[in-house]
Every structure is written in structure tokens, then in C-alpha cells.
Design an enzyme around this catalytic site. Structure first.
Site, PDB file in Angstrom:
ATOM      1  N   ASP A   1     -11.084  27.434   8.290  1.00 20.35           N
ATOM      2  CA  ASP A   1     -11.557  26.773   7.092  1.00 20.35           C
ATOM      3  C   ASP A   1     -11.623  27.863   6.018  1.00 20.35           C
ATOM      4  O   ASP A   1     -11.604  29.051   6.326  1.00 20.35           O
ATOM      5  CB  ASP A   1     -12.921  26.103   7.314  1.00 20.35           C
ATOM      6  CG  ASP A   1     -13.196  25.047   6.242  1.00 20.35           C
ATOM      7  OD1 ASP A   1     -12.536  25.092   5.178  1.00 20.35           O
ATOM      8  OD2 ASP A   1     -14.069  24.185   6.448  1.00 20.35           O
TER       9      ASP A   1
HETATM   10  C1  BGC Z   1     -13.578  22.470   3.486  1.00 18.86           C
HETATM   11  C2  BGC Z   1     -12.281  22.030   4.122  1.00 18.86           C
HETATM   12  C3  BGC Z   1     -11.176  22.067   3.112  1.00 18.86           C
HETATM   13  C4  BGC Z   1     -11.070  23.449   2.536  1.00 18.86           C
HETATM   14  C5  BGC Z   1      -9.973  23.638   1.516  1.00 18.86           C
HETATM   15  C6  BGC Z   1     -13.437  23.765   2.730  1.00 18.86           C
HETATM   16  O1  BGC Z   1     -14.566  24.007   1.962  1.00 18.86           O
HETATM   17  O2  BGC Z   1     -14.572  22.590   4.470  1.00 18.86           O
HETATM   18  O3  BGC Z   1     -12.428  20.759   4.679  1.00 18.86           O
HETATM   19  O4  BGC Z   1      -9.975  21.649   3.684  1.00 18.86           O
HETATM   20  O5  BGC Z   1     -12.309  23.772   1.899  1.00 18.86           O
HETATM   21  O6  BGC Z   1     -10.275  23.016   0.333  1.00 18.86           O
END
Ligand code: BGC
Length: 743
Positions: free
Chosen positions: A272
Site C-alpha cells: 500500500d
Molecule cells: C489506500 C489504497 C490505495 C492507495 C493508492 C492508500 O492510501 O489505502 O487503497 O490504493 O492509497 O491511492
């Protein structure tokens, strides 16, 4: 055993060879194996791997902007683009900032949020949904879509409840498989997230989740497993939180042992954004692609990569960039570790047909908008309908008072990483206006406002009094701290005086319809007995207002069922009752174990506000004739549950017949019942259809930690068929003859 771990020098020497003599594209070589669509996947991967320099390999395991990895032009590898997800293709940002790019070609179709998809209980709807996402991603040049999210709803307060598929592992599994297959059929990888045990936003970046093995296997992992093994998902995103003391993006148990080991996952695991914390852990514990590492972490990483230059680029400071290179040079990390990661990245590129000419895709087509409208409509849940308050008859109404800020508020651009720059979004008021035309007088009053305005209630009450019907459209917003990433809600209550508003409007007009627009359950105790009709509409996306009007005016007969329990009080919910939310001293123990969602309410005999699987229709269904047919084919079902469902009302409609299993005398305690099958059946008035649901041994099995496997015990199993988890219409007992252990 990984020899490279014991003798790290030798692979590094091999790595030097790779640096010095990568296989170039020889002039005479017309089509190298990796470009040959007819060649087997693995030989294409190996061929391409053999052509990469060390630097090129490293460039494939970390980002080179917010959502990309670097191109390798000499081999025809373009920049690889990722995008959120999960209910549309997010607008473009960056490249090196979260600021929006300001493009004009990144408007997209916003589908209803995933909990709304789950509420359809229709895997065909998941396929239609995934097709929209896949086609739009392709047109927008995205290679990997960051979704769907399949984290189980442990608490209704989780800020990301709307981004997930509800509280039940079986329902989530059935929905995710078709979603993933559909997205990937368009040459786009689907990245299932957030692996695993990411069930709250409070302290999400640090909280350490502890749970017993059986709970992990039975509740929190099945949807991931289904996505990977049945859906064939090519990518998995690690979660922010820790699991048993180790960050999920670098978690040996979850990634190495379960995902890649037991489940045989061949695709890539990405972090993530900002979920990577340590080079060594990332190298050895299965992370294949580092994304979104931010400043603080970058600075820490820099310390372990002193020779990365006086001012290395932010991406060079990633844990799997400079520090990885240095560790490889020093022989701390074997080249085989890098090669494994690169292989997985290449495999995803090749499997998603990067080199084979992919379809162009399509954006904002009429077909996508139609799918958005139909899926959103199918997910709307009719919670209450006394005295036939719904559907409304436009030709019988002179005046409608539409009340509530959610009648006009747009939600697509909310939800943080899940936000969509929708080409358009039909709000509920617009949907109603379009439906009734000029014939009926429609007034609008806000009734409440996010920033408060007490006199609004009086005005709304006056409008309600003057109308034939009052439609209060309230609920939550797709922003922090409600249905949004980064924070959880503090309680179940409707904010901004909505309880009082609804009470007073309902007192002023007996024909009051309440529509809740939200991505998670809300409390209704203050007014539920006063409103004759209540509808749960979720965040409906691009066509949300039209879908809602379709249901309110009876063009669509509601067929959504709750994918999660609506509790009466937050204290009734398992995590909160156990006082295990959001955890203590940075650790959250899932002390309720298996008893998540209806498993808890049923077993503890707590009356919910609305049970899991519940949802009304404008028609009536009758169930009859249950028979259990034992299977005899060696790999076939062990029992097939057959019954009939009839539409005894006067409108066409669809019923979701649900099958729950209860074991009589399990050796380990089991929940009172568990969903193991369902079927959505469309029926014309007076029509009766035969339904059959086949069960294999997995429907009877529980996970036995002592044997590290799934045990289906010889025992009696009650098979209950019904219209919700609390509305059983038929049941029969099946005797399983033999105990078996499986995976
Ligand atoms: C989220 C993810 C997301 C990523 C990219 C993170 O803060 O938890 O679900 O895909 O950001 O935007």
C-alpha cells in the site's frame, strides 16, 4: 530451502554477470520469445528476465512516480500505470505529487460503491461491474487497477466499509471472483486489497492485529483466496497494519507462507502507499513492488543507502531501490530474491497481454452508464415498507417534498483514494424530477446541513406538511470522518440533527419515505417506528439518482439484500462488545474470533435492527418443496439442495434465496449458522422456479488449527433456506458420512 539465503555471494556473482551481459535484442532476432504470444507464459518471463540489467530489474520493483514504474524502452516495456479503484478509474494525479494532474480525459463512470455491489447478491452484476472498470482502465492506459477491496466488515464504524463487500466471507468471495475475472479479461490486472486484517482506519498505519488461526482462515482470508485461486487475480496489495507483530506488506506468514506458499500465488504483491518499512523485511518477506513510500520513510531508508548520492531522487530512496542495490552488492541479499520479484512483475505484464496488443478500451459509454444504473438499482435495499408506502405513483401525486442534503449532494468525488471524477453524477433530486416530469410539483428543502442550520428543520416540516409525500434523503457523506479512508466514524448516529428532522417530518406527513445514502450501517432507533418506508441506497455513483428514482417509483422492484447486519446499538456489535476496538496500546485482539457479523448476533441471540441478508420487495415470494439430493460423482457436489421459489404477488421481482449451514455436534465450536450458498432468481408474477444449490465438502468444513487443514466431520448438518439470515423458510438435515481433512 533457499540456498541463496545461506550462500549469498554466489548469486550476487551471477547477478554481476547479468549486469555485464544482459541478453540484448540481437539485430537478426526478429521476434524474441517474450514477444511471442504463442510461447508459454513462463518461457516468455524467463526470456525477458534474462535480457534485463540489474538496474532495469531494480526499476521494476519500485515506483518512479506516484502511480507508475519506469519504462524500459530498449525492450519495449512502457511505463506501467496503476490506478485506484475500486468503483471507477480515479482521476490522474502527479506525477510526483498528489495534486490532480488537471487532465480533461480522465472523467470516468462512477459505479456504486462496493458495498452496494455486494448488496445485489448477484455475481452477474459483479461481472458487469468489472467489465466497466476493465474497459475504462484500458482506455485510460492503466495496467493495474487497485481494487477490489475485500476486507471483512468487523465494525460498522470502519471508514472504508463502503469500499468492501460486507461481513460475510462466502458472499464476498462469490462477488469478488467475477469482478476480478471481468476486469482482467480486458488486459488489466486486478489488485485485490488490503491483505490482510485491515479492518479499521483508526491507527491503520501502525495497529498490530492479533487473532487466532481459525478466525484468520475462516473469516478474514477466504475472499482473498477466492480472488487469487478462482478469480486468478494477478496482484495483491498488502495492508498498512501489522499482523502478529509484522507489517502486512512485509509479512512472512501472510505473503510467503499463505499467499505464495499454500495458495500458489504467482502474481505480484505490492505495498500500500507508504506501507513499506524496511528493506530486509521487504526483500525476504515477499514484497514485489514498493509503491507510495513517503518522505519520513524515505529519510529512514536513505540512512541505509549512504552512497545513493547527495540528493537521490525520492524514488531512489525507496526501500527496494538504493538500499536494495547496496544490500545486493554487499551480498546481504541474494540476486534470486530480486529475480523472484522481477519475475512476478514480468509475469503480470505478460499475462495481461502488454506485449500482445491489448484492446483499446472504452470510456463513459452508454453501455457503462446503463450498467452503473442497473447495478446501483439492484443493490438498493428496501428496509421497511408499511401499508404499501412504496412504490410511489407519479400520476397520483400532486406534490412531493424532497428533503435532506443528500438529495443534492454529490458523492463520487469523495472517499479519498476511492474518489472518482465522474463525467456526471445524477443526484437523487434530479432523478426524482426526471421521473415525475412536469406533472407533479416537487419542492426541495435541505432539512439539515453539514455545517448546521437549525431553522432548516422548520422549513422542511412545512414543506412536508404541504405535500402528498415527503422523501427525506439523508445519511452520511463520503468524506472523513464518515465513509472515508483515514478515519473511522465515532458512532452509528446520523449526524447534523437528522434524527430529529426525520421524526418531525414523519409527524407532519404520514406518507414519509426515508432514504439513507451511506456506505455503512447507520442507527435508526430514534425514528424507525415512525417512518412507513425506509430505503438503503448506498453511494450510487454516476447514475445513483436515477437508480433510486427507479426503485421509489417502482420501475425497478427492489431486490437488494443487506451484505452486513444493521445493529441496534454499537455496544451490540462484536468488536465493541468485546471492548476490542480500536485496540489497546497499539494492539487489537480480535477476541470475538469467528463471531463476526450475523455469526455473533445469532450465536449470542442479540436482536439486530436488520439482519444480514435482509431486504424487501414490492412482491411476495413463497418457498416450497425442499429436497436434498446426495451426490455420487467422485468430484461432484456431495449434496444438492433443491427447492422452489414462487412469486405470489402481482409484479415481477427477484428474490435472493440464501442457504445457511448448521452443524449439529462439531468437535470445535461453530457459529450457529454460516452462509454457504445463494441464488438470485428473477420471477414474473405467478411464476414458480426450481432452484438448486450444489454443496461440496467445503460447505461443511471448518478450519482445524491442530491439523492445519479444513475438516468436514461426519455429522448431521441442518440446511436452512430462506429470505434472510433470520427468515428461514425451509430446512432439511443432511448426514455427512465420513470425516475428511482438506485444504
Ligand atoms: C489506500 C489504497 C490505495 C492507495 C493508492 C492508500 O492510501 O489505502 O487503497 O490504493 O492509497 O491511492
Amino acid at each position: 530451502m533457499n540456498l541463496a539465503r545461506i550462500v549469498p555471494i554466489a548469486p550476487w556473482l551471477l547477478g554481476m554477470c547479468a549486469v555485464s551481459f544482459p541478453r540484448p535484442l540481437a539485430a537478426a532476432e526478429t521476434r524474441p520469445a517474450y514477444l511471442d504470444p504463442a510461447a508459454p507464459l513462463e518461457s516468455r518471463v524467463e526470456d525477458l528476465l534474462g535480457r534485463l540489467t540489474l538496474e532495469e530489474k531494480l526499476s521494476l520493483v519500485h515506483a518512479d512516480s506516484k502511480f507508475t514504474t519506469a519504462a524500459i524502452p530498449r525492450l519495449g516495456i512502457p511505463r506501467r500505470w496503476m490506478s485506484d479503484g475500486p468503483h471507477g478509474v480515479r482521476e490522474d494525479v502527479g506525477p510526483d505529487t498528489w495534486n490532480v494532474a488537471g487532465h480533461t480525459d480522465d472523467f470516468a463512470t462512477c459505479m456504486p460503491v462496493l458495498i452496494g455491489l455486494a448488496a445485489t447478491w448477484n455475481p452477474d452484476a459483479a461481472r458487469a461491474y468489472g467489465d466497466v472498470i476493465g474497459e475504462e482502465a484500458r482506455r485510460r492506459g492503466k495496467d493495474i487497477m487497485l481494487g477490489p477491496g475485500v476486507n471483512i466488515q468487523r465494525t460498522p464504524l470502519n471508514g472504508r466499509t463502503s469500499e468492501y463487500l460486507g461481513e460475510d466471507p462466502f458472499l464476498a468471495s462469490r462477488m469478488v471472483v467475477n469482478y476480478v475475472r471481468a476486469v482482467q479479461s480486458h488486459g488489466v490486472a486486478s489488485c485485490v486489497k488490503h491483505f490482510a486484517a485491515n479492518n479499521q482506519e483508526t491507527q491503520r498505519a501502525s495497529v498490530d492485529v492479533e487473532m487466532d488461526e481459525r478466525t484468520l482462515r475462516e473469516i478474514y482470508l477466504p475472499a482473498f483466496r477466492a480472488a487469487v485461486q478462482e478469480g486468478g487475480a494477478w496482484a495483491v496489495m498488502g495492508a498498512y497494519n501489522k499482523f502478529r507483530g509484522q507489517f502486512c506488506c512485509e509479512n512472512d506468514t501472510l505473503i510467503n507462507h499463505v499467499l505464495k506458499g499454500e495458495w500458489g500465488f504467482q502474481g505480484l504483491v505490492m505495498s500500500d502507499w507508504g506501507g513499506t518499512h524496511d528493506t530486509r523485511e521487504a526483500v525476504f518477506n515477499g514484497l514485489d513492488l514498493e509503491m507510495g513510500t513517503e518522505r519520513g520513510a524515505r529519510d529512514r531508508a536513505k540512512k541505509s543507502a549512504p552512497e545513493a548520492g547527495s540528493d537521490p531522487s525520492p524514488y531512489e530512496r525507496y526501500y527496494l531501490a538504493g538500499a536494495f542495490r547496496e544490500g545486493l552488492k554487499r551480498g546481504e541479499f541474494p540476486l534470486s530474491a530480486l529475480d523472484d520479484k522481477v519475475r512476478r512483475n514480468l509475469r503480470v505484464m505478460i499475462a495481461t497481454r502488454l506485449f500482445d496488443g491489448r484492446e483499446e478500451g472504452a470510456l463513459n459509454t452508454a453501455a457503462h452508464q446503463k450498467a452503473a444504473r442497473s447495478v446501483a438499482g439492484e443493490g438498493i435495499v428496501l428496509l421497511k415498507n408499511e401499508g404499501g408506502a412504496l412504490p410511489l405513483r407519479a400520476d397520483k401525486l400532486n406534490a412531493i417534498a424532497v428533503i435532506g442534503e443528500n438529495a443534492v449532494r454529490l458523492h463520487a468525488y469523495g472517499g479519498d483514494s476511492a474518489r472518482i471524477k465522474a463525467l456526471y453524477e445524477v443526484n437523487p433530486l434530479e432523478g426524482i424530477l426526471r421521473k415525475v416530469g412536469a406533472r407533479t410539483n416537487v419542492t426541495y428543502s435541505p432539512g439539515y446541513r453539514k455545517d448546521g442550520a437549525p431553522d432548516l428543520i422548520d422549513k422542511a416540516v412545512a414543506a412536508a406538511r404541504a405535500a402528498d409525500v415527503a422523501i427525506v434523503i439523508g445519511g452520511l457523506i463520503h468524506e472523513r470522518p464518515f465513509d472515508c479512508e483515514g478515519a473511522d466514524r465515532s458512532d452509528l448516529r446520523l449526524p447534523w440533527g437528522q434524527d430529529e428532522l426525520i421524526r418531525r417530518v414523519a409527524a407532519a406527513n404520514p406518507h414519509t419515505i426515508v432514504v439513507i445514502v451511506s456506505g455503512s450501517p447507520v442507527g435508526m432507533g430514534d425514528w424507525l417506528d415512525r417512518a412507513p418506508a425506509v430505503v438503503q441506497a448506498w453511494y450510487g455513483g454516476t447514475e445513483g439518482g436515477n437508480s433510486l428514482a427507479d426503485v421509489l417509483f417502482g420501475e425497478v422492484n427492489p431486490s437488494g439484500k443487506l451484505p452486513c447486519t444493521y445493529p441496534r446499538r454499537i455496544e451490540d456489535t462484536p468488536a465493541h462488545a468485546m471492548d476490542e476496538y480500536p485496540g489497546k496500546n497499539g494492539v487489537v485482539h480480535y477476541a470475538e474470533g469467528l463471531l463476526v457479523g450475523y455469526r455473533w448476533y445469532d450465536t449470542k441471540r442479540i436482536e439486530p435492527l436488520f439482519p444480514f441478508g435482509y431486504g424487501l420487495s414490492y412482491t411476495k415470494f413463497e418457498y416450497s418443496g425442499l429436497t436434498l439430493v446426495s451426490g455420487t460423482a467422485p468430484n461432484g457436489p456431495i449434496v444438492t439442495v433443491e427447492f422452489q421459489v414462487a412469486n405470489t404477488g402481482d409484479r415481477a421481482g427477484a428474490e435472493v434465496a440464501q442457504l445457511y449451514v448448521h452443524q449439529a455436534k462439531p468437535s470445535l465450536p461453530r457459529p450457529l449458522k454460516e452462509l454457504k450458498g445463494f441464488r438470485k432468481v428473477m420471477l414474473n408474477p405467478g411464476e414458480k422456479k426450481a432452484v438448486s444449490i450444489a454443496l461440496d465438502r467445503s460447505a461443511f468444513a471448518y478450519y482445524d488449527p491442530a491439523r492445519s487443514g479444513w475438516v468436514a466431520e461426519a455429522d448431521d448438518f441442518t440446511l436452512q433456506v430462506g429470505s434472510s439470515s433470520r427468515d428461514t423458510r425451509l430446512q432439511g438435515v443432511f448426514r455427512l458420512g465420513e470425516t475428511t481433512l482438506g485444504n
